[in-house]
Design a protein around this motif. Structure first.
Motif, mmCIF file in Angstrom:
data_model
loop_
_atom_site.group_PDB
_atom_site.id
_atom_site.type_symbol
_atom_site.label_atom_id
_atom_site.label_comp_id
_atom_site.label_asym_id
_atom_site.label_seq_id
_atom_site.Cartn_x
_atom_site.Cartn_y
_atom_site.Cartn_z
ATOM 1 N N LEU A 175 1.052 -1.115 0.044
ATOM 2 C CA LEU A 175 0.082 -0.005 -0.018
ATOM 3 C C LEU A 175 0.926 1.246 -0.049
ATOM 4 C CD1 LEU A 175 -2.972 0.810 -0.006
ATOM 5 C CD2 LEU A 175 -2.782 1.010 2.588
ATOM 6 N N ASN A 176 0.729 2.035 -1.050
ATOM 7 C CA ASN A 176 1.715 3.239 -1.120
ATOM 8 C C ASN A 176 3.338 2.791 -1.019
ATOM 9 O OD1 ASN A 176 -0.099 5.097 -1.641
ATOM 10 N ND2 ASN A 176 -0.437 5.428 0.604
ATOM 11 N N GLY A 177 3.395 1.723 -1.740
ATOM 12 C CA GLY A 177 4.832 1.162 -1.536
ATOM 13 C C GLY A 177 5.420 0.436 -0.570
ATOM 14 N N ALA A 178 4.637 0.267 0.492
ATOM 15 C CA ALA A 178 4.959 -0.405 1.789
ATOM 16 C C ALA A 178 4.072 -1.554 1.939
ATOM 17 C CB ALA A 178 4.937 0.563 3.104
ATOM 18 N N PRO A 179 4.984 -2.642 2.323
ATOM 19 C CA PRO A 179 4.217 -3.857 2.395
ATOM 20 C C PRO A 179 3.336 -3.740 3.752
ATOM 21 C CG PRO A 179 6.665 -4.356 2.634
ATOM 22 C CD PRO A 179 6.156 -2.773 2.644
ATOM 23 N N VAL A 180 1.991 -4.558 3.516
ATOM 24 C CA VAL A 180 1.073 -4.524 4.674
ATOM 25 C C VAL A 180 0.591 -5.914 4.561
ATOM 26 C CG1 VAL A 180 0.342 -2.240 4.461
ATOM 27 C CG2 VAL A 180 -0.541 -3.726 2.621
ATOM 28 N N ARG A 181 -0.008 -5.966 5.840
ATOM 29 C CA ARG A 181 -0.736 -7.396 6.210
ATOM 30 C C ARG A 181 -2.034 -7.368 6.853
ATOM 31 N NH1 ARG A 181 1.832 -12.235 4.746
ATOM 32 N NH2 ARG A 181 0.532 -13.829 5.293
ATOM 33 N N PHE A 182 -3.192 -7.371 6.239
ATOM 34 C CA PHE A 182 -4.597 -7.259 7.070
ATOM 35 C C PHE A 182 -4.835 -8.446 7.515
ATOM 36 C CE2 PHE A 182 -4.701 -4.115 3.192
ATOM 37 C CZ PHE A 182 -4.123 -3.099 3.858
ATOM 38 N N SER A 183 -5.328 -8.279 8.811
ATOM 39 C CA SER A 183 -5.770 -9.574 9.362
ATOM 40 C C SER A 183 -7.445 -9.697 9.042
ATOM 41 C CB SER A 183 -5.647 -9.830 10.728
ATOM 42 O OG SER A 183 -6.055 -8.345 11.353
ATOM 43 N N ASP A 184 -8.094 -8.565 8.945
ATOM 44 C CA ASP A 184 -9.431 -8.616 8.415
ATOM 45 C C ASP A 184 -9.901 -7.275 7.734
ATOM 46 O OD1 ASP A 184 -10.237 -6.451 10.296
ATOM 47 O OD2 ASP A 184 -9.776 -8.047 11.934
ATOM 48 N N PRO A 185 -10.867 -7.258 7.070
ATOM 49 C CA PRO A 185 -11.420 -6.238 6.427
ATOM 50 C C PRO A 185 -11.431 -4.793 6.832
ATOM 51 C CG PRO A 185 -12.844 -8.180 5.933
ATOM 52 C CD PRO A 185 -11.832 -8.608 7.096
ATOM 53 N N LEU A 186 -11.887 -4.970 8.262
ATOM 54 C CA LEU A 186 -11.799 -3.770 8.901
ATOM 55 C C LEU A 186 -10.566 -3.065 9.001
ATOM 56 C CD1 LEU A 186 -13.975 -4.325 12.218
ATOM 57 C CD2 LEU A 186 -14.404 -2.917 10.146
ATOM 58 N N GLN A 187 -9.403 -3.964 9.341
ATOM 59 C CA GLN A 187 -8.056 -3.063 9.077
ATOM 60 C C GLN A 187 -7.725 -2.619 7.811
ATOM 61 O OE1 GLN A 187 -5.338 -6.261 10.235
ATOM 62 N NE2 GLN A 187 -3.743 -4.802 10.808
ATOM 63 N N ALA A 188 -8.291 -3.533 6.735
ATOM 64 C CA ALA A 188 -7.805 -2.794 5.441
ATOM 65 C C ALA A 188 -8.635 -1.577 5.294
ATOM 66 C CB ALA A 188 -8.277 -3.984 4.390
ATOM 67 N N GLN A 189 -9.886 -1.436 5.782
ATOM 68 C CA GLN A 189 -10.586 -0.283 5.698
ATOM 69 C C GLN A 189 -10.012 0.895 6.445
ATOM 70 O OE1 GLN A 189 -15.019 -0.838 6.484
ATOM 71 N NE2 GLN A 189 -14.710 0.858 7.763
ATOM 72 N N GLY A 190 -9.598 0.598 7.652
ATOM 73 C CA GLY A 190 -8.819 1.600 8.462
ATOM 74 C C GLY A 190 -7.770 2.257 7.734
ATOM 75 N N GLN A 191 -7.092 1.347 6.899
ATOM 76 C CA GLN A 191 -5.578 1.802 6.178
ATOM 77 C C GLN A 191 -6.127 2.479 4.890
ATOM 78 O OE1 GLN A 191 -2.180 -0.337 6.984
ATOM 79 N NE2 GLN A 191 -2.730 -1.285 8.455
ATOM 80 N N GLY A 192 -7.184 2.476 4.409
ATOM 81 C CA GLY A 192 -7.393 2.998 3.269
ATOM 82 C C GLY A 192 -8.228 2.300 1.961
#
Lengths: 325, 505
Positions: free
Chosen positions: B67-84
Motif C-alpha cells: 500500500l503506497n509502496g510499503a508492504p502491508v498485512r491485513f488480518s481482516d477487512p476492518l483493518q484494510a478499511q482503516g488503512q485506506g
C-alpha cells in the motif's frame, strides 16, 4: 413516517381506548391511586422487560429472565437473613452475580455460536435449580431497610402513591430509552438485529455488543429480583415463574419486531401498562378468573404479530430521491 | 510503468492455495491513483480470491500486498478499511433497518457526554451525499431507498472511512440502465478526486464505458494488464476465455456423426428478466453446446428447460408430443435429467452413500410405493458405477469423500439410471482435474452415440468445440447465434460472444 412507528402507535391507541372503556365502566379506575398501583405492581416486570427489549432488538431472546429474578430473591434473602449482610451489600452482590451470569450466556452465544434460545434456556434451568438448592422454601425478609423502603413513597394528588420500586422502574425506562436511541451502544444493538454480517463489516464490535446485551438483560433481571423481594418481602425459588414470557409479550405488544432490528423501549412501557390494565380490570370486575389476563394478553399478542407482519412484509414505501447532475 | 506513477495498491506474486487447488498462482496486480481498473475473469478465475486478499478477508500463501509502496498485512477487512481500502459489495452490506445517516456514520458517530449528536450527524450526512449529487431524507430508513441509492450510500461510507482505494464488487448487477449511468457519474467524480478504483463486473460494455485499464485472470493465472484504449471487445473475450485463434481444428468430425429425429423441442420458452424467449430443438444422438460469458443467461436457460423456474409461455414437445414442464418432477417424468452447475450445493447429497445418491432419482420417479429393495439398489448402483468407472472404495461410503470428477459421475449415473432421453449438463467439468476432464468428455461422446440428446453448458471453448454438433451462443440473456458444422471454431464463438458488446468490437 417511519413504518416501525406504526405498531407503537397502534399499541398506544389500544391502551388509550381500553383505559377509556374501563373508566366508563368503573369510573374509580381513573385515579392516581390506580395509576400508582399500576407502577408498583408491575415494576419488576417492567424492569425485566427493558432488558428483554434490548435482547430482542439485537435479534436474540432471553428465556432466563424469570429464573434470574427468582434466584436473586432467594440469594438476597439468604444473604440478609442467614449471612447477616446489610441489604445494600446483598443487592450489590446479587447484581454482580446476575451480571456475570448474563455475560457468560452472552459469551456462549457469540463464541460457541449457539442460538440464544438454547443458551438462555439452559440458563433458565441453572438459575431456577440454583435457587432451589439455596433454599427450597420461602424465606421471609425482615430488616429495617426493607420496612423503610416499603413505607416511603411520593404522595400524588388524589391520594395515589408513587412507591420507590415504581420510581426505580420509571428510572430504568428513562435510562433505557437514552441508551437505546441516543448512544453508540444502542445503535450497535439495532445494527446486530438488522444484519450481523453487515454490522461486523461496518466495524460494529459484535462480540462486545452481544456480551453486553445479555449482561444488561441479566443485570436488569437481577434488579427486577431486588424489586420483587422488596415488593413481597421474601425470597422464594419459585417466584416469578414465567415472567420471561410476560416480558416477551410486553416487548412485542410494545411494537418491537421479534426478529430484531426494530423496536422502542417506550413501546415496552405501554406493553407492560396494558398488561397491568387488564389485571386491574379483572380485579375491579371481581367475577372473572385471573386467567382471563392470560387470554387477553394472548389475543393481543396474536393481533400484534399479525399487525407487524402486515407492516413489515408490505413493500416498504420508496423514499424520494433527488439527483443533482 | 513510468517513475512517479507508483501504484496506490499493489499485489506482487500472490499465491493462494485451497487444499490441492491453486486459486491464485503468482498474480501481479497494481492500481494507480485516479484510475478505474477493471478486473475480469470467468467464474473460478480468481477475481474474488484476489479481491479478498487485497481487502484482508483472506491472507495470501505467497507474495505480498503493498500500500503506497510499503508492504502491508491485513488480518481482516476492518483493518484494510482503516488503512485506506474500502469495499462495496453487490449485495449492499449496510443496515436496511437504520437511517441513511446512521449507516454513513455507524461506529464513528460524534458524541457529547456519550450522547450521539443526531442533528450533527444528519447535517454531515446531507453534506456528504450532496457531494455525490444525491439529495435524500437522511433520517429515513436505508431500506426504503432503491439499491442504486443504497449502493451510493455504501460507496460514500467506504470512501469516507478509507479514502485511498475503492473496490466495487459487481455494483451494477441489480441496477437498471439509468441507475448504472448515475453510478458511473459517481465513479467519475471519485476518479477525479484521485481515488484508485477497482471495478469488477461481468458486463463488457460497462468495462469499456468506465474503466481505464483492465487486468484479466484465468484459472488463477494473470493473463495480462492492458490499457483499454488499445483493446477491442473481441480481444478481451479471447483473453478471458483463453482462446488462441491459431488453434482452430475440429476434433473427430463430430458434426458428421449420425443424428436421429427431433427428440425435444423448446418453442418460445423464456422468463422475463431471466432469459429472452428462445427456440431450440435437440435431436437424438446430438450434443448442443451452450457458450457465453458468465451471467449471459446460460444457467437460467437450463433451469427453464428443467422446470426449476417456470417459463412465461411457449411450448415443449418431447418426441412430437406436447408436455407441460412447470417443475422438475414433470421434467423427470418427461425423461429429462439435469446435472447442475454447483455440484456441492445443488447436486450431491454429501452425507449419503454413493449407492443412495445414484438411485435417488430413479426412486423418486418410481414413487413411494415401489421402493427398490437393497438388491435392486446394489444392482443399479453397481451397473452405473462400472459403466462410468466411478472410483469409490465401496458404494456405501459418503459421496462427499469422493473426488470432484467422481462426484460428477455419480450425478451422471443418477440421471442415467432413470433412462433419460434428454440430459442437461451445466459446467460438467468445472473444478475437476484434467484426467477426469477427459473422461467426462468421453462419457458425453459415448452417451451421444447411444442416442441421447444432450445440452452441455461450458466455459471451456475447447471442450464445447470437441463434443458439440451444434453450438448456441448466449449474450445478455438472449440466444444470439446458432453455429453448426464448419462454423464451430473457438474463433467464431469468441466473436459471436463479443459482438456488439463494447463501443468497438
Amino acid at each position: 413516517m417511519n413504518r416501525a412507528l406504526r405498531p407503537l402507535i397502534a399499541t398506544t391507541l389500544i391502551f388509550a381506548l381500553a383505559y377509556v372503556a374501563a373508566v366508563l365502566q368503573y369510573p374509580s379506575m381513573l385515579s392516581t391511586r390506580v395509576l400508582g398501583n399500576f407502577l408498583t405492581d408491575n415494576a419488576f416486570l417492567g424492569i425485566a422487560a427493558v432488558g428483554m427489549t434490548f435482547v430482542i432488538i439485537s435479534g436474540g431472546i432471553d428465556l432466563s429472565v424469570g429464573a434470574v429474578i427468582g434466584f436473586t430473591t432467594v440469594l438476597i434473602a439468604t444473604l440478609i437473613m442467614w449471612a447477616g449482610l446489610h441489604p445494600f451489600a446483598a443487592f450489590a452482590v446479587a447484581l454482580g452475580v446476575a451480571a456475570l451470569f448474563g455475560a457468560v450466556m452472552g459469551a456462549a452465544i457469540h463464541y460457541l455460536k449457539v442460538p440464544s434460545f438454547i443458551v438462555t434456556l439452559a440458563g433458565m434451568f441453572l438459575a431456577r435449580g440454583g435457587a432451589s438448592v439455596l433454599s427450597p422454601d420461602s424465606i421471609g425478609i425482615k430488616h429495617e431497610v426493607y420496612t423503610a423502603i416499603s413505607r416511603s413513597y411520593i404522595l400524588l394528588p388524589g391520594g395515589g402513591r408513587l412507591t420507590v420500586i415504581g420510581l426505580v422502574m420509571l428510572a430504568v425506562f428513562a435510562v433505557g430509552i437514552i441508551l437505546a436511541h441516543r448512544t453508540r451502544f444502542g445503535s450497535y444493538v439495532y445494527a446486530l438485529g438488522g444484519s450481523e454480517t453487515s454490522a461486523a463489516l461496518m466495524g460494529v464490535p459484535v462480540a462486545r455488543t452481544t456480551v453486553l446485551v445479555y449482561t444488561l438483560s441479566a443485570t436488569l433481571a437481577g434488579l427486577a429480583g431486588i424489586v420483587f423481594s422488596l415488593y413481597t418481602s421474601a425470597g422464594y425459588s419459585l417466584s416469578a415463574l414465567g415472567v420471561e414470557l410476560d416480558a416477551i409479550a410486553a416487548v412485542v405488544i410494545g411494537g418491537t419486531l421479534l426478529t430484531g432490528g426494530y423496536g422502542f423501549i417506550a413501546g415496552t412501557f405501554i406493553g407492560v401498562m396494558l398488561q397491568g390494565l387488564v389485571q386491574t380490570y379483572i380485579v375491579f370486575d371481581g367475577t372473572l378468573s385471573s386467567w382471563w389476563t392470560k387470554i387477553v394478553i394472548g389475543g393481543l399478542l396474536f393481533l400484534f404479530i399479525l399487525l407487524q407482519r402486515l407492516v413489515f412484509s408490505a413493500s416498504s414505501p420508496k423514499g424520494k430521491v433527488f439527483w443533482k447532475t | 510503468m513510468t517513475a512517479g506513477d507508483t501504484p496506490v495498491v499493489e499485489a506482487r506474486g500472490i499465491v493462494k492455495i485451497f487444499g490441492q487447488h491453486r486459486a491464485l498462482d503468482g498474480v501481479d496486480f497494481a492500481v494507480r491513483a485516479g484510475e478505474v481498473h477493471a478486473l475480469l475473469g470467468e467464474n473460478g478465475a480468481g477475481k474474488s480470491t484476489l479481491i479478498k486478499i487485497l481487502t484482508g478477508a483472506y491472507q495470501p500463501d505467497g507474495g505480498e500486498v503493498l500500500l503506497n509502496g510499503a508492504p502491508v498485512r491485513f488480518s481482516d477487512p476492518l483493518q484494510a478499511q482503516g488503512q485506506g481500502i474500502g469495499t462495496v459489495y453487490q449485495e449492499v452490506n449496510l443496515l436496511p433497518n437504520r437511517s441513511v445517516a446512521e449507516n454513513l456514520f455507524l461506529g464513528h458517530q460524534p458524541t457529547r457526554f456519550g450522547i450521539v449528536q443526531r442533528k450533527v450527524i444528519a447535517a454531515q450526512a446531507r453534506e456528504l451525499l450532496a457531494t455525490y449529487g444525491l439529495e435524500i431524507d437522511v433520517k429515513a430508513e436505508l431500506g426504503s431507498y432503491s439499491v442504486a441509492v443504497q449502493q451510493i450510500v455504501a460507496i460514500a461510507r467506504a470512501v469516507e472511512l478509507s479514502g485511498k482505494v475503492l473496490v466495487l464488487d459487481e455494483p451494477t448487477a441489480s441496477l437498471d440502465r439509468n441507475e448504472v449511468a448515475k453510478l458511473f457519474e459517481v465513479i467519475g467524480r471519485l476518479k477525479a478526486r484521485g481515488l484508485a478504483i477497482i471495478f469488477i463486473t461481468h458486463f463488457l460494455d460497462q468495462v469499456f464505458a468506465v474503466a481505464d485499464r483492465v487486468t484479466i485472470l484465468r484459472n488463477g493465472q494473470l493473463i495480462g494488464t492492458r490499457d483499454l484504449s488499445a483493446l477491442t471487445a473481441t480481444e478481451v473475450v479471447r483473453m478471458m476465455l483463453g482462446k488462441d485463434l491459431a488453434y482452430d481444428q475440429r476434433t473427430l468430425g463430430v458434426a458428421e456423426s449420425v443424428q436421429g429425429p427431433v427428440r425435444v423441442e423448446f418453442r418460445g420458452i423464456g422468463r422475463a428478466g431471466r432469459v429472452a424467449p428462445f427456440t431450440l430443438s435437440l435431436h437424438e444422438g446430438e450434443v448442443v453446446g451452450v457458450a457465453g460469458l458468465l451471467g449471459s443467461g446460460r444457467t437460467e436457460m437450463a433451469r427453464l428447460m428443467f422446470g426449476v423456474d417456470a417459463s412465461d409461455g411457449g411450448e415443449v414437445t418431447v418426441g412430437g408430443r406436447s408436455v407441460t414442464i412447470r417443475n422438475p418432477q414433470q421434467a423427470v417424468a418427461a425423461g429429462f435429467g439435469f446435472c447442475p452447475e454447483d455440484r456441492k450445493l445443488d447436486g450431491i447429497f454429501g452425507e449419503l452413500s454413493v449407492r443412495e445418491n445414484i438411485i435417488i432419482a430413479l426412486q423418486a420417479k418410481l414413487g413411494w410405493f415401489r421402493a427398490l429393495n437393497r438388491d435392486e439398489q446394489n444392482e443399479v448402483a453397481g451397473r452405473y458405477a462400472e459403466d462410468l468407472d466411478i472410483r469409490a472404495a465401496n458404494h456405501d461410503m459418503p459421496v462427499k469423500l469422493l473426488s470432484g470428477g467422481n462426484q460428477q459421475k455419480v450425478i451422471l449415473a443418477r440421471w442415467l439410471a432413470i433412462d433419460p432421453s434428454f440430459l442437461i449438463l451445466d459446467e460438467p467439468t468445472r473444478g475437476i482435474d484434467v484426467g477426469a476432464h477427459a473422461e467426462i468428455v468421453r462419457t458425453i461422446n459415448r452417451l451421444r452415440e447411444e442416442g441421447l440428446a444432450l445440452l452441455v453448458i461450458s466455459s471451456e471453448l475447447d471442450e464445447v468445440v470437441a463434443y458439440s454438433n451444434r453450438v448456441v451462443v448466449m449474450r445478455d440473456r438472449e440466444m444470439v447465434a446458432e453455429l453448426r458444422g464448419e462454423e464451430i471454431t473457438p474463433a467464431v464463438i469468441v466473436s459471436a460472444i463479443a459482438e456488439n458488446t463494447g463501443a468497438k468490437a
